[in-house]
Design a protein around this motif. Structure first.
Motif: not given
Length: 163
Positions: A64-88
């Motif tokens: 039911n979720v169509k968009e996920v917006w991330l807004q937080f500081a640098a070095r908190l895992g945004k790229t890590a989780i994005a790349q991990s979800l990409f691979v998943c």
């Protein structure tokens, strides 16, 4: 208007279209990432270092979720989780994919230093990589099951040739 007869031939979608219409396998992205993803520094994904990523994964898994917006500081895992979800997602249903970022330099750097190491170190995806790094272009990775394209903003032709 002519009424269709009983001999009217129907049209069926191609295998590629039909595949896209099929539901993707369901499992917890967060659990899969915690059990399978190995980060570029060769350490397993650490959910204790990024506890908020569980909520991101739950939103990702929710149909039911169509968009996920991330807004937080640098070095908190945004790229890590994005790349991990990409691979998943590639594990769930391998298909061509697009990774995009703000600049060409950042796109190439992220693919080379983050995405490729994750693909190399993760058991389930290692076998998809080409035999030689020479087959991995800066903004494109040809896996045996799909192609990952890299793109960036600011160039109207960046995505022009990608289906």
């Amino acid at each position: 208007m002519i009424a269709p007869s009983s001999s009217t031939i129907g049209y069926l979608p191609s295998d590629d279209v039909w595949d896209l219409l099929q539901p993707r396998p369901q499992f917890s992205s967060f659990d899969w990432i915690c059990e399978n993803i190995v980060m570029p520094d060769k350490r397993p994904f650490d959910p204790d270092a990024y506890p908020w990523t569980k909520g991101i994964c739950e939103a990702w898994d929710n149909p039911n979720v169509k968009e996920v917006w991330l807004q937080f500081a640098a070095r908190l895992g945004k790229t890590a989780i994005a790349q991990s979800l990409f691979v998943c997602e590639m594990i769930r249903k391998p298909r061509n994919a697009l990774f995009a970022t703000s600049t060409e330099k950042l796109c190439k750097q992220t693919i080379k230093k983050k995405l490729l190491p994750i693909l190399r170190e993760t058991h389930e995806t290692r076998r998809w990589l080409p035999d030689s790094d020479r087959k991995i272009m800066g903004t494109r990775v040809d896996l045996s099951v799909a192609t990952i394209y890299g793109g960036w903003s600011g160039s109207p032709t960046t995505f022009a040739d990608i289906d």
